[in-house]
Design an enzyme around this catalytic site. Structure first.
Site, mmCIF file in Angstrom:
data_model
loop_
_atom_site.group_PDB
_atom_site.id
_atom_site.type_symbol
_atom_site.label_atom_id
_atom_site.label_comp_id
_atom_site.label_asym_id
_atom_site.label_seq_id
_atom_site.Cartn_x
_atom_site.Cartn_y
_atom_site.Cartn_z
ATOM 1 N N PRO A 214 -0.391 -4.392 0.198
ATOM 2 C CA PRO A 214 0.656 -4.293 1.226
ATOM 3 C C PRO A 214 0.863 -5.624 1.954
ATOM 4 O O PRO A 214 1.883 -5.837 2.593
ATOM 5 C CB PRO A 214 0.113 -3.231 2.175
ATOM 6 C CG PRO A 214 -0.908 -2.490 1.412
ATOM 7 C CD PRO A 214 -1.505 -3.483 0.458
ATOM 8 N N ARG B 249 11.241 -4.751 -18.629
ATOM 9 C CA ARG B 249 12.661 -4.554 -18.972
ATOM 10 C C ARG B 249 13.365 -5.885 -19.226
ATOM 11 O O ARG B 249 14.435 -5.924 -19.831
ATOM 12 C CB ARG B 249 13.358 -3.781 -17.857
ATOM 13 C CG ARG B 249 12.766 -2.387 -17.636
ATOM 14 C CD ARG B 249 13.420 -1.638 -16.510
ATOM 15 N NE ARG B 249 14.752 -1.144 -16.880
ATOM 16 C CZ ARG B 249 15.879 -1.727 -16.539
ATOM 17 N NH1 ARG B 249 15.853 -2.808 -15.791
ATOM 18 N NH2 ARG B 249 17.040 -1.228 -16.909
ATOM 19 N N GLU C 242 -10.367 -0.274 1.531
ATOM 20 C CA GLU C 242 -9.585 -0.969 2.569
ATOM 21 C C GLU C 242 -9.008 -2.272 2.039
ATOM 22 O O GLU C 242 -8.102 -2.858 2.621
ATOM 23 C CB GLU C 242 -10.475 -1.250 3.794
ATOM 24 C CG GLU C 242 -10.984 0.000 4.498
ATOM 25 C CD GLU C 242 -9.828 0.953 4.835
ATOM 26 O OE1 GLU C 242 -9.884 2.121 4.417
ATOM 27 O OE2 GLU C 242 -8.854 0.474 5.456
ATOM 28 N N ASP D 21 21.900 -4.420 -14.541
ATOM 29 C CA ASP D 21 21.126 -3.609 -13.596
ATOM 30 C C ASP D 21 21.682 -3.706 -12.187
ATOM 31 O O ASP D 21 22.308 -4.689 -11.823
ATOM 32 C CB ASP D 21 19.715 -4.212 -13.477
ATOM 33 C CG ASP D 21 18.715 -3.493 -14.372
ATOM 34 O OD1 ASP D 21 17.587 -3.945 -14.430
ATOM 35 O OD2 ASP D 21 19.137 -2.524 -14.999
HETATM 36 C C1 4FV Z 1 0.047 -1.505 -2.279
HETATM 37 C C2 4FV Z 1 1.392 -1.678 -1.899
HETATM 38 C C3 4FV Z 1 -0.930 -0.627 -1.618
HETATM 39 C C4 4FV Z 1 -3.781 -0.545 -0.083
HETATM 40 C C5 4FV Z 1 -5.138 0.045 0.105
HETATM 41 C C6 4FV Z 1 -4.511 0.157 -2.217
HETATM 42 C C7 4FV Z 1 -3.280 0.056 -1.353
HETATM 43 C C8 4FV Z 1 -5.653 0.340 -1.277
HETATM 44 N N1 4FV Z 1 -0.196 -2.289 -3.333
HETATM 45 N N2 4FV Z 1 1.939 -2.564 -2.780
HETATM 46 N N3 4FV Z 1 2.059 -1.064 -0.922
HETATM 47 N N4 4FV Z 1 -2.224 -0.770 -1.984
HETATM 48 O O1 4FV Z 1 -0.560 0.187 -0.768
HETATM 49 O O2 4FV Z 1 0.972 -2.921 -3.624
HETATM 50 O O3 4FV Z 1 -6.615 -0.626 -1.548
#
Ligand code: 4FV
Length: 224
Positions: free
Chosen positions: A87, A152, A114, A167
């Site tokens: 994230p 793609r 985490e 697209d």
């Molecule tokens: C995520 C996202 C995501 C965070 C905690 C996996 C999680 C756990 N990955 N884009 N949004 N990952 O939420 O790529 O480790």
């Protein structure tokens, strides 16, 4: 041929998405080679532990640096691009998907718990990518999204190359126009006449106008 190594704690997570439909056909046609690596195979303790409590306290667990860097180094070569799905990453876009599709060797690192000890990221990761502003239970779902969108753009993966070029987000950066197929009338709803007249100049004008209208309504940010 593009080679993708997906590093996670749940290699079996990918059995479905990578063994069906377009992705399966692309693998069978040798257009892309996807390998699944289990980070737990690189632990340095007899209990095969990969996580531990966070320094500084707080909830949850953190993925330890050793198994992560060893897993990455087990596949990394000079022309490898290592992408960590999290994230905290840059938003994933069609442009990023196209860019990654041009890599010879892509390593996708899937987080869990985490997060991953920052020292492993500082040591081995080229970039962080996020598929959206929400938190997943683990990064495997994000890796499926990235592989699917990137593939793609690989010539020969889609039945008709035009598809990727036409697209949403690709042609003019607009949302897609409405699509119709048989029957000509469904539950009293007709297909727009312009699509039945065969005048492609008029059809393209209508489609562009519809794409613009939808984009203005749903994603005005794309027009800025
Ligand atoms: C995520 C996202 C995501 C965070 C905690 C996996 C999680 C756990 N990955 N884009 N949004 N990952 O939420 O790529 O480790």
């Amino acid at each position: 041929m593009m080679h993708i190594d997906v590093l996670s704690l749940f290699p079996r997570y990918f059995c479905g998405p990578f063994d069906e439909s377009i992705i399966k056909r692309a693998r069978d046609k040798g257009l892309v080679d996807i390998s699944l690596v289990d980070i737990r195979d690189f632990t340095d303790n007899k209990h095969r532990r990969v996580d531990d409590r966070p320094y500084g306290g707080g909830p949850g667990m953190v993925l330890m640096p050793h198994p992560v860097v060893e897993a990455i180094r087990s596949v990394k070569t000079a022309d490898t691009r290592v992408v960590y799905l999290s994230p905290q990453g840059k938003p994933f876009t069609a442009a990023k998907a196209r860019e990654l599709s041009q890599c010879q060797h892509l390593v996708l690192l899937c987080g869990h718990y985490e997060g991953i000890d920052q020292r492993a990221l500082d040591s081995e990761v080229d970039e962080e990518v996020s598929i959206g502003d929400y938190v997943l239970t683990n990064g495997c779902a994000a890796a499926v999204v990235v592989v699917d969108a990137a593939m793609r753009f690989i010539p020969g993966v889609l039945g008709d190359e035009r598809s990727a070029e036409e697209d949403s987000f690709e042609a003019e950066g607009l949302l897609d126009w409405p699509h119709y197929t048989r029957p000509p009338v469904f539950e009293g709803r007709e297909v727009p006449h312009v699509l039945m007249q065969g005048n492609h100049k008029e059809i393209n004008k209508w489609r562009y106008a519809e794409a613009l209208k939808k984009t203005r309504h749903i994603r005005p940010d794309l027009l800025e």
